[in-house]
Design a protein around this motif. Sequence first.
Motif, PDB file in Angstrom:
ATOM      1  N   VAL A  52      25.025  38.125  23.398  1.00 37.13           N
ATOM      2  CA  VAL A  52      24.965  37.214  24.751  1.00 37.13           C
ATOM      3  C   VAL A  52      24.360  37.046  24.879  1.00 37.13           C
ATOM      4  CG1 VAL A  52      23.522  38.201  27.195  1.00 37.13           C
ATOM      5  CG2 VAL A  52      25.035  39.782  25.950  1.00 37.13           C
ATOM      6  N   GLU A  53      23.220  36.395  23.536  1.00 38.20           N
ATOM      7  CA  GLU A  53      21.963  35.242  23.818  1.00 38.20           C
ATOM      8  C   GLU A  53      22.999  34.381  22.776  1.00 38.20           C
ATOM      9  OE1 GLU A  53      19.195  36.948  20.948  1.00 38.20           O
ATOM     10  OE2 GLU A  53      18.339  38.180  22.434  1.00 38.20           O
ATOM     11  N   ARG A  54      23.930  34.778  22.042  1.00 37.97           N
ATOM     12  CA  ARG A  54      24.640  33.327  21.088  1.00 37.97           C
ATOM     13  C   ARG A  54      25.306  33.051  22.435  1.00 37.97           C
ATOM     14  NH1 ARG A  54      25.619  37.208  16.974  1.00 37.97           N
ATOM     15  NH2 ARG A  54      27.734  37.916  18.054  1.00 37.97           N
ATOM     16  N   ARG A  55      25.840  33.559  23.249  1.00 41.18           N
ATOM     17  CA  ARG A  55      26.559  32.820  25.282  1.00 41.18           C
ATOM     18  C   ARG A  55      25.200  32.234  25.765  1.00 41.18           C
ATOM     19  NH1 ARG A  55      27.250  34.498  29.770  1.00 41.18           N
ATOM     20  NH2 ARG A  55      26.355  36.180  29.410  1.00 41.18           N
ATOM     21  N   LEU A  56      24.528  33.231  25.562  1.00 42.20           N
ATOM     22  CA  LEU A  56      23.636  31.722  26.296  1.00 42.20           C
ATOM     23  C   LEU A  56      23.379  30.482  25.842  1.00 42.20           C
ATOM     24  CD1 LEU A  56      22.366  34.776  28.413  1.00 42.20           C
ATOM     25  CD2 LEU A  56      23.793  33.846  29.514  1.00 42.20           C
ATOM     26  N   ARG A  57      23.214  30.801  24.804  1.00 37.36           N
ATOM     27  CA  ARG A  57      22.522  29.942  24.078  1.00 37.36           C
ATOM     28  C   ARG A  57      23.474  28.588  23.988  1.00 37.36           C
ATOM     29  NH1 ARG A  57      19.999  32.990  20.251  1.00 37.36           N
ATOM     30  NH2 ARG A  57      22.231  32.562  19.071  1.00 37.36           N
ATOM     31  N   GLY A  58      25.302  29.334  23.855  1.00 36.65           N
ATOM     32  CA  GLY A  58      26.334  28.073  24.026  1.00 36.65           C
ATOM     33  C   GLY A  58      26.230  27.277  24.767  1.00 36.65           C
ATOM     34  N   LYS A  59      25.586  28.206  26.276  1.00 32.74           N
ATOM     35  CA  LYS A  59      26.052  27.575  27.670  1.00 32.74           C
ATOM     36  C   LYS A  59      24.667  26.099  27.985  1.00 32.74           C
ATOM     37  CE  LYS A  59      26.870  30.813  30.962  1.00 32.74           C
ATOM     38  NZ  LYS A  59      28.055  29.964  31.534  1.00 32.74           N
ATOM     39  N   GLU A  60      24.055  27.138  27.236  1.00 29.41           N
ATOM     40  CA  GLU A  60      22.577  25.929  27.356  1.00 29.41           C
ATOM     41  C   GLU A  60      22.728  24.197  26.026  1.00 29.41           C
ATOM     42  OE1 GLU A  60      19.190  28.108  25.911  1.00 29.41           O
ATOM     43  OE2 GLU A  60      19.281  29.040  27.953  1.00 29.41           O
ATOM     44  N   GLN A  61      23.611  24.962  25.363  1.00 30.37           N
ATOM     45  CA  GLN A  61      23.717  23.757  24.302  1.00 30.37           C
ATOM     46  C   GLN A  61      24.736  22.359  25.285  1.00 30.37           C
ATOM     47  OE1 GLN A  61      25.007  25.286  20.675  1.00 30.37           O
ATOM     48  NE2 GLN A  61      22.854  25.415  19.897  1.00 30.37           N
ATOM     49  N   ARG A  62      25.912  23.577  25.732  1.00 31.54           N
ATOM     50  CA  ARG A  62      26.872  22.993  26.614  1.00 31.54           C
ATOM     51  C   ARG A  62      26.754  22.124  28.027  1.00 31.54           C
ATOM     52  NH1 ARG A  62      31.303  20.554  24.909  1.00 31.54           N
ATOM     53  NH2 ARG A  62      33.042  20.541  26.918  1.00 31.54           N
ATOM     54  N   ALA A  63      25.474  22.750  28.222  1.00 29.38           N
ATOM     55  CA  ALA A  63      24.797  22.320  29.750  1.00 29.38           C
ATOM     56  C   ALA A  63      24.233  20.692  29.519  1.00 29.38           C
ATOM     57  CB  ALA A  63      24.087  23.071  30.339  1.00 29.38           C
ATOM     58  N   ARG A  64      23.429  20.675  28.171  1.00 29.84           N
ATOM     59  CA  ARG A  64      22.591  19.925  27.659  1.00 29.84           C
ATOM     60  C   ARG A  64      23.244  18.631  27.471  1.00 29.84           C
ATOM     61  NH1 ARG A  64      20.099  22.035  23.163  1.00 29.84           N
ATOM     62  NH2 ARG A  64      19.546  24.259  24.948  1.00 29.84           N
ATOM     63  N   LEU A  65      24.569  18.960  26.646  1.00 32.55           N
ATOM     64  CA  LEU A  65      25.647  18.034  26.343  1.00 32.55           C
ATOM     65  C   LEU A  65      26.231  17.112  27.711  1.00 32.55           C
ATOM     66  CD1 LEU A  65      26.949  16.196  24.163  1.00 32.55           C
ATOM     67  CD2 LEU A  65      28.854  18.597  24.448  1.00 32.55           C
ATOM     68  N   LYS A  66      25.983  18.265  28.777  1.00 32.46           N
ATOM     69  CA  LYS A  66      26.710  17.359  29.496  1.00 32.46           C
ATOM     70  C   LYS A  66      26.138  17.034  30.492  1.00 32.46           C
ATOM     71  CE  LYS A  66      31.119  19.769  30.001  1.00 32.46           C
ATOM     72  NZ  LYS A  66      32.176  20.913  31.391  1.00 32.46           N
ATOM     73  N   ARG A  67      24.690  17.255  30.386  1.00 34.76           N
ATOM     74  CA  ARG A  67      23.071  16.384  31.252  1.00 34.76           C
ATOM     75  C   ARG A  67      23.401  15.559  30.518  1.00 34.76           C
ATOM     76  NH1 ARG A  67      20.316  20.941  31.805  1.00 34.76           N
ATOM     77  NH2 ARG A  67      19.601  20.942  29.733  1.00 34.76           N
ATOM     78  N   THR A  68      23.395  14.588  29.415  1.00 32.71           N
ATOM     79  CA  THR A  68      23.184  13.410  28.990  1.00 32.71           C
ATOM     80  C   THR A  68      24.408  12.670  28.943  1.00 32.71           C
ATOM     81  OG1 THR A  68      24.395  14.305  26.544  1.00 32.71           O
ATOM     82  CG2 THR A  68      21.843  14.229  26.780  1.00 32.71           C
ATOM     83  N   ARG A  69      25.609  12.851  29.128  1.00 35.30           N
ATOM     84  CA  ARG A  69      26.370  11.882  29.699  1.00 35.30           C
ATOM     85  C   ARG A  69      25.964  11.418  31.529  1.00 35.30           C
ATOM     86  NH1 ARG A  69      31.526  15.865  27.626  1.00 35.30           N
ATOM     87  NH2 ARG A  69      31.374  15.607  25.514  1.00 35.30           N
ATOM     88  N   ARG A  70      25.576  12.542  31.748  1.00 39.33           N
ATOM     89  CA  ARG A  70      25.216  11.343  33.202  1.00 39.33           C
ATOM     90  C   ARG A  70      24.796  10.529  33.242  1.00 39.33           C
ATOM     91  NH1 ARG A  70      22.729  16.783  36.124  1.00 39.33           N
ATOM     92  NH2 ARG A  70      23.660  18.255  35.713  1.00 39.33           N
ATOM     93  N   ARG A  71      25.267   9.453  34.242  1.00 37.87           N
ATOM     94  CA  ARG A  71      24.369   8.527  34.941  1.00 37.87           C
ATOM     95  C   ARG A  71      23.361   8.545  34.867  1.00 37.87           C
ATOM     96  NH1 ARG A  71      28.820   5.139  38.437  1.00 37.87           N
ATOM     97  NH2 ARG A  71      30.622   4.882  36.416  1.00 37.87           N
ATOM     98  N   PRO A  72      22.440   7.896  34.382  1.00 35.78           N
ATOM     99  CA  PRO A  72      21.148   7.777  35.200  1.00 35.78           C
ATOM    100  C   PRO A  72      20.817   7.351  36.569  1.00 35.78           C
ATOM    101  CG  PRO A  72      21.573   5.943  33.032  1.00 35.78           C
ATOM    102  CD  PRO A  72      22.414   6.745  32.848  1.00 35.78           C
ATOM    103  N   GLY A  73      19.892   7.995  37.213  1.00 31.32           N
ATOM    104  CA  GLY A  73      19.387   8.103  38.379  1.00 31.32           C
ATOM    105  C   GLY A  73      20.805   8.851  39.408  1.00 31.32           C
ATOM    106  N   SER A  74      21.936   9.461  38.666  1.00 34.90           N
ATOM    107  CA  SER A  74      23.014  10.632  40.105  1.00 34.90           C
ATOM    108  C   SER A  74      22.775  11.892  39.681  1.00 34.90           C
ATOM    109  CB  SER A  74      24.199   9.893  39.587  1.00 34.90           C
ATOM    110  OG  SER A  74      24.346  10.387  37.043  1.00 34.90           O
TER     111      SER A  74
END
Length: 151
Positions: free
Chosen positions: A125-147
Motif C-alpha cells: 500500500v505504501e509503495r502504491r501511494l509513494r508511486g502516486k505521489e511521485q507521478r503527481a509531482r511529475l505532472k505538477r512540474t509539467r504545468r504552465r506557471p500561473g495555471s
Amino acid sequence: MSPRPDVTEDLVVSARVVVPAAELLERFSRSSGPGGQGVNTADSRVELSLDVAGTTSLPPDLRARALDRLGPRLVDGVLTVVAAEHRRQLDNRRAARRRLAQVLREATAPPARRRRPTRPTRASVERRLRGKEQRARLKRTRRRPGSGDQT
C-alpha cells in the motif's frame, strides 16, 4: 497404432472417461462452401451426437456435472458437435471426435478452487501511494506557471 484416432474406436475423453463407439451417433450431410464439383455430391459434413443424459460411460457425479454445465447446448439430453471444415468426410469425422472429447473434458473437469480474498500488505500500500505521489509531482512540474489551482 496409427497417430490419428480411428473413427470406429471408443472415444477416450480422459483417464476416467471412455465413451464406447456404440453410444456415438454419426450423421452425414453436404457441406457448404468451396469444394468444386464434389461439394454437391459428397456428404462430408459430420454431426456427432452423444446422449449425455443416458450414457453409461460417465460416472453419476461426472454425468450430473456435465448435464449442469452443458445445459444450454443439450437437446433432450443429447450433445451434438458438427465438423465441416475439411473436404474429406474422414477428416471431418476425426475433427468431430476431437471436438466432442474436448467439450466433454471441459464439462467434466473439476470446479476451479475458490479464491480466498486477501488484503494488500502495508508495504505494498505504501509503495502504491509513494508511486502516486511521485507521478503527481511529475505532472505538477509539467504545468504552465500561473495555471495552478486557485481556489
